[in-house]
Design a protein around this motif. Structure first.
Motif, PDB file in Angstrom:
ATOM      1  N   PHE A  81    -117.840 -62.102  -5.174  1.00 30.34           N
ATOM      2  CA  PHE A  81    -118.537 -62.084  -6.617  1.00 30.34           C
ATOM      3  C   PHE A  81    -119.901 -61.827  -6.389  1.00 30.34           C
ATOM      4  O   PHE A  81    -120.548 -61.137  -7.154  1.00 30.34           O
ATOM      5  CB  PHE A  81    -118.394 -63.412  -7.325  1.00 30.34           C
ATOM      6  CG  PHE A  81    -118.822 -63.535  -8.563  1.00 30.34           C
ATOM      7  CD1 PHE A  81    -118.252 -62.385  -9.587  1.00 30.34           C
ATOM      8  CD2 PHE A  81    -120.045 -64.142  -8.873  1.00 30.34           C
ATOM      9  CE1 PHE A  81    -118.744 -62.507 -10.845  1.00 30.34           C
ATOM     10  CE2 PHE A  81    -120.583 -64.166 -10.236  1.00 30.34           C
ATOM     11  CZ  PHE A  81    -119.900 -63.269 -11.069  1.00 30.34           C
ATOM     12  N   VAL A  82    -120.535 -62.072  -5.252  1.00 29.76           N
ATOM     13  CA  VAL A  82    -121.993 -62.078  -4.919  1.00 29.76           C
ATOM     14  C   VAL A  82    -122.254 -60.376  -4.664  1.00 29.76           C
ATOM     15  O   VAL A  82    -122.992 -59.925  -5.161  1.00 29.76           O
ATOM     16  CB  VAL A  82    -122.530 -62.854  -3.686  1.00 29.76           C
ATOM     17  CG1 VAL A  82    -123.932 -62.578  -3.361  1.00 29.76           C
ATOM     18  CG2 VAL A  82    -122.245 -64.412  -4.049  1.00 29.76           C
ATOM     19  N   ILE A  83    -121.209 -60.011  -3.838  1.00 27.04           N
ATOM     20  CA  ILE A  83    -121.324 -58.506  -3.698  1.00 27.04           C
ATOM     21  C   ILE A  83    -121.134 -57.600  -4.901  1.00 27.04           C
ATOM     22  O   ILE A  83    -121.900 -56.698  -4.968  1.00 27.04           O
ATOM     23  CB  ILE A  83    -120.274 -58.094  -2.640  1.00 27.04           C
ATOM     24  CG1 ILE A  83    -120.391 -58.803  -1.161  1.00 27.04           C
ATOM     25  CG2 ILE A  83    -120.445 -56.578  -2.218  1.00 27.04           C
ATOM     26  CD1 ILE A  83    -121.687 -58.676  -0.526  1.00 27.04           C
ATOM     27  N   ARG A  84    -120.021 -58.055  -5.676  1.00 32.39           N
ATOM     28  CA  ARG A  84    -119.712 -57.468  -6.957  1.00 32.39           C
ATOM     29  C   ARG A  84    -120.789 -57.359  -7.839  1.00 32.39           C
ATOM     30  O   ARG A  84    -121.193 -56.373  -8.447  1.00 32.39           O
ATOM     31  CB  ARG A  84    -118.465 -57.801  -7.428  1.00 32.39           C
ATOM     32  CG  ARG A  84    -117.283 -57.681  -6.599  1.00 32.39           C
ATOM     33  CD  ARG A  84    -115.939 -57.744  -7.385  1.00 32.39           C
ATOM     34  NE  ARG A  84    -115.720 -59.271  -7.748  1.00 32.39           N
ATOM     35  CZ  ARG A  84    -115.328 -60.086  -7.236  1.00 32.39           C
ATOM     36  NH1 ARG A  84    -114.872 -59.969  -5.961  1.00 32.39           N
ATOM     37  NH2 ARG A  84    -115.243 -61.256  -7.656  1.00 32.39           N
ATOM     38  N   THR A  85    -121.611 -58.680  -7.827  1.00 33.15           N
ATOM     39  CA  THR A  85    -122.500 -58.661  -8.921  1.00 33.15           C
ATOM     40  C   THR A  85    -123.939 -57.752  -8.683  1.00 33.15           C
ATOM     41  O   THR A  85    -124.428 -57.238  -9.630  1.00 33.15           O
ATOM     42  CB  THR A  85    -123.053 -60.299  -9.177  1.00 33.15           C
ATOM     43  OG1 THR A  85    -121.858 -60.973  -9.417  1.00 33.15           O
ATOM     44  CG2 THR A  85    -124.278 -60.449  -9.948  1.00 33.15           C
ATOM     45  N   LEU A  86    -124.016 -57.688  -7.504  1.00 33.00           N
ATOM     46  CA  LEU A  86    -125.262 -56.811  -7.044  1.00 33.00           C
ATOM     47  C   LEU A  86    -124.818 -55.337  -7.166  1.00 33.00           C
ATOM     48  O   LEU A  86    -125.553 -54.793  -7.696  1.00 33.00           O
ATOM     49  CB  LEU A  86    -125.593 -56.986  -5.564  1.00 33.00           C
ATOM     50  CG  LEU A  86    -126.224 -58.522  -5.130  1.00 33.00           C
ATOM     51  CD1 LEU A  86    -126.218 -58.791  -3.772  1.00 33.00           C
ATOM     52  CD2 LEU A  86    -127.444 -58.280  -5.589  1.00 33.00           C
TER      53      LEU A  86
ATOM     54  N   ASP B 159    -126.758 -51.249  -3.872  1.00 36.06           N
ATOM     55  CA  ASP B 159    -126.066 -50.823  -2.826  1.00 36.06           C
ATOM     56  C   ASP B 159    -125.720 -51.661  -1.926  1.00 36.06           C
ATOM     57  O   ASP B 159    -126.086 -51.684  -0.381  1.00 36.06           O
ATOM     58  CB  ASP B 159    -126.590 -49.286  -2.329  1.00 36.06           C
ATOM     59  CG  ASP B 159    -125.379 -48.814  -1.292  1.00 36.06           C
ATOM     60  OD1 ASP B 159    -124.318 -49.407  -1.294  1.00 36.06           O
ATOM     61  OD2 ASP B 159    -125.759 -47.758  -0.856  1.00 36.06           O
ATOM     62  N   SER B 160    -125.111 -52.870  -2.044  1.00 37.62           N
ATOM     63  CA  SER B 160    -124.838 -53.971  -1.379  1.00 37.62           C
ATOM     64  C   SER B 160    -123.961 -53.599  -0.388  1.00 37.62           C
ATOM     65  O   SER B 160    -124.020 -54.267   0.899  1.00 37.62           O
ATOM     66  CB  SER B 160    -124.570 -55.415  -2.151  1.00 37.62           C
ATOM     67  OG  SER B 160    -123.172 -54.879  -2.985  1.00 37.62           O
ATOM     68  N   ASP B 161    -122.933 -52.757  -0.602  1.00 40.73           N
ATOM     69  CA  ASP B 161    -121.840 -52.434   0.566  1.00 40.73           C
ATOM     70  C   ASP B 161    -122.513 -51.743   1.776  1.00 40.73           C
ATOM     71  O   ASP B 161    -122.182 -52.198   2.724  1.00 40.73           O
ATOM     72  CB  ASP B 161    -120.863 -51.627  -0.179  1.00 40.73           C
ATOM     73  CG  ASP B 161    -119.777 -52.296  -1.147  1.00 40.73           C
ATOM     74  OD1 ASP B 161    -119.773 -53.403  -1.238  1.00 40.73           O
ATOM     75  OD2 ASP B 161    -119.345 -51.916  -2.021  1.00 40.73           O
ATOM     76  N   SER B 162    -123.599 -51.122   1.487  1.00 42.28           N
ATOM     77  CA  SER B 162    -123.990 -50.216   2.518  1.00 42.28           C
ATOM     78  C   SER B 162    -124.935 -51.330   3.325  1.00 42.28           C
ATOM     79  O   SER B 162    -124.953 -51.300   4.579  1.00 42.28           O
ATOM     80  CB  SER B 162    -125.114 -49.265   2.120  1.00 42.28           C
ATOM     81  OG  SER B 162    -124.251 -48.042   1.379  1.00 42.28           O
ATOM     82  N   ALA B 163    -125.615 -52.110   2.464  1.00 39.28           N
ATOM     83  CA  ALA B 163    -126.520 -53.153   3.156  1.00 39.28           C
ATOM     84  C   ALA B 163    -125.580 -54.357   4.070  1.00 39.28           C
ATOM     85  O   ALA B 163    -126.100 -54.519   5.245  1.00 39.28           O
ATOM     86  CB  ALA B 163    -127.240 -53.989   2.240  1.00 39.28           C
ATOM     87  N   VAL B 164    -124.398 -54.432   3.736  1.00 38.54           N
ATOM     88  CA  VAL B 164    -123.496 -55.204   4.490  1.00 38.54           C
ATOM     89  C   VAL B 164    -123.209 -54.537   5.603  1.00 38.54           C
ATOM     90  O   VAL B 164    -122.956 -55.027   6.766  1.00 38.54           O
ATOM     91  CB  VAL B 164    -122.314 -55.793   3.584  1.00 38.54           C
ATOM     92  CG1 VAL B 164    -121.291 -56.411   4.495  1.00 38.54           C
ATOM     93  CG2 VAL B 164    -122.699 -56.713   2.556  1.00 38.54           C
ATOM     94  N   ARG B 165    -122.980 -53.263   5.358  1.00 35.24           N
ATOM     95  CA  ARG B 165    -122.314 -52.661   6.938  1.00 35.24           C
ATOM     96  C   ARG B 165    -123.388 -52.402   7.767  1.00 35.24           C
ATOM     97  O   ARG B 165    -122.842 -52.329   9.165  1.00 35.24           O
ATOM     98  CB  ARG B 165    -121.884 -51.172   6.234  1.00 35.24           C
ATOM     99  CG  ARG B 165    -120.336 -51.088   5.517  1.00 35.24           C
ATOM    100  CD  ARG B 165    -119.865 -49.682   5.302  1.00 35.24           C
ATOM    101  NE  ARG B 165    -120.676 -48.707   4.623  1.00 35.24           N
ATOM    102  CZ  ARG B 165    -120.494 -48.612   3.226  1.00 35.24           C
ATOM    103  NH1 ARG B 165    -119.648 -49.292   2.697  1.00 35.24           N
ATOM    104  NH2 ARG B 165    -121.473 -47.799   2.475  1.00 35.24           N
ATOM    105  N   ARG B 166    -124.644 -52.172   7.422  1.00 31.97           N
ATOM    106  CA  ARG B 166    -125.573 -51.875   8.522  1.00 31.97           C
ATOM    107  C   ARG B 166    -126.109 -53.218   8.986  1.00 31.97           C
ATOM    108  O   ARG B 166    -126.924 -53.522   9.964  1.00 31.97           O
ATOM    109  CB  ARG B 166    -126.695 -51.164   7.943  1.00 31.97           C
ATOM    110  CG  ARG B 166    -127.518 -51.702   6.808  1.00 31.97           C
ATOM    111  CD  ARG B 166    -128.576 -50.705   6.518  1.00 31.97           C
ATOM    112  NE  ARG B 166    -129.326 -51.067   5.496  1.00 31.97           N
ATOM    113  CZ  ARG B 166    -129.334 -50.893   4.116  1.00 31.97           C
ATOM    114  NH1 ARG B 166    -128.238 -50.040   3.836  1.00 31.97           N
ATOM    115  NH2 ARG B 166    -129.859 -51.367   3.071  1.00 31.97           N
ATOM    116  N   GLY B 167    -125.443 -54.461   8.221  1.00 33.65           N
ATOM    117  CA  GLY B 167    -125.832 -55.847   8.969  1.00 33.65           C
ATOM    118  C   GLY B 167    -127.171 -56.495   8.132  1.00 33.65           C
ATOM    119  O   GLY B 167    -127.639 -57.489   8.621  1.00 33.65           O
TER     120      GLY B 167
END
Length: 293
Positions: A56-61, A67-75
């Motif tokens: 839910f944190v990722i989806r909310t952002l 662009d939280s998915d990209s930020a997660v992928r690059r760490g």
């Protein structure tokens, strides 16, 4: 390890923040700018979830344009849980968590990030978890043991829906900076209990209000923080006290005795009644400096 240029004391006070909220919308409105600021500044950002589902944190952002998915992928953005951080091992231990933050900052800086930025839900403290009663001790200690030494910014999220107002006021008051405080809270003039906060610029704490039977848990936490502090000298400012009973004084004196041999507990602003009390209980005086001198 002290990082050069981490921050001055005033900046340290502004980087450890108690953040209060009452609704999911209010939570989201706090979350988005905090995370965006870290990503834009080249910091690693961590969200420590507890009551909130990590997804839910990722989806909310994402729903709010981050662009939280990209930020997660690059760490650069990491969502973890209280069970993996504060409560690793199934219990809460302030020394363990303080060590964790030192290693986390070291890792983030080692990976090339400017610093570490953390937003953590503190709702786990409302559950029956071993060591949860030590949260106030932890909040008091980390100002000097973490934020004055490390390039770390952290928001401690306190959900008003889960904590009694008096408990929330004491925990949030252990931070030098508060955000989203309810109207009327945080005012020592309107509070009959006891509050304790770290001192800005020097190791130590300031007690305000009444240190009596009703506030024994706050005194116990402050005493534990005094005893555990690694600073060579710790100051306890009593100038904000309007009452200190013998039991609270004994807790403070015993904490001073538990400190590392050769380290001192310096009292300032002690009320006159304290010196008279120590005349009745002289065995408590030996560990305290600044009383009757």
């Amino acid at each position: 390890m002290r990082h050069s240029g981490s921050a001055d004391c005033d900046a340290a006070a502004e980087r450890h923040v108690a953040v209060e909220y009452s609704t999911d919308e209010e939570w989201a409105a706090l979350l988005v700018p905090f995370v965006c600021a870290g990503l834009e500044r080249g910091e690693q950002v961590q969200y420590v979830a507890d009551a909130t589902d990590p997804g839910f944190v990722i989806r909310t952002l994402a729903e709010r344009g981050v662009d939280s998915d990209s930020a997660v992928r690059r760490g650069q953005f990491v969502v973890t849980t209280a069970g993996e951080t504060y409560l690793a091992g199934g219990r809460f231990d302030p020394d363990t968590v303080i060590g964790l933050w030192h290693r986390a900052v070291e890792s983030a800086v080692g990976d090339g990030y400017r610093s570490l930025r953390v937003i953590g839900e503190m709702s786990w403290a409302t559950r029956d978890i071993t060591g949860a009663e030590r949260l106030l001790e932890y909040e008091l200690r980390i100002h000097h043991e973490v934020f004055e030494q490390l390039p770390l910014t952290a928001w401690c999220l306190y959900d008003r829906r889960l904590l009694a107002p008096q408990v929330l006021d004491v925990l949030a008051g252990a931070h030098l900076t508060r955000k989203g405080a309810a109207s009327g809270s945080g005012s020592s003039g309107s509070r009959r209990g006891l509050s304790v906060a770290p001192l800005a610029g020097q190791p130590g704490f300031r007690l305000s209000g009444s240190a009596g039977y009703e506030s024994r848990r706050v005194v116990a936490a402050a005493s534990a923080a005094l005893a555990a502090s690694t600073a060579e000298q710790v100051t306890l400012d009593l100038s904000g006290l309007d009452h200190l009973d013998v039991s609270a004084l004994a807790d403070i004196a015993h904490a001073a005795r538990r400190r590392v041999p050769g380290s001192a507990l310096r009292l300032v602003g002690a009320p006159p009644a304290l010196d008279r009390m120590l005349e009745l209980f002289p065995e408590l005086r030996a560990a305290l400096q600044g009383v009757g001198q």
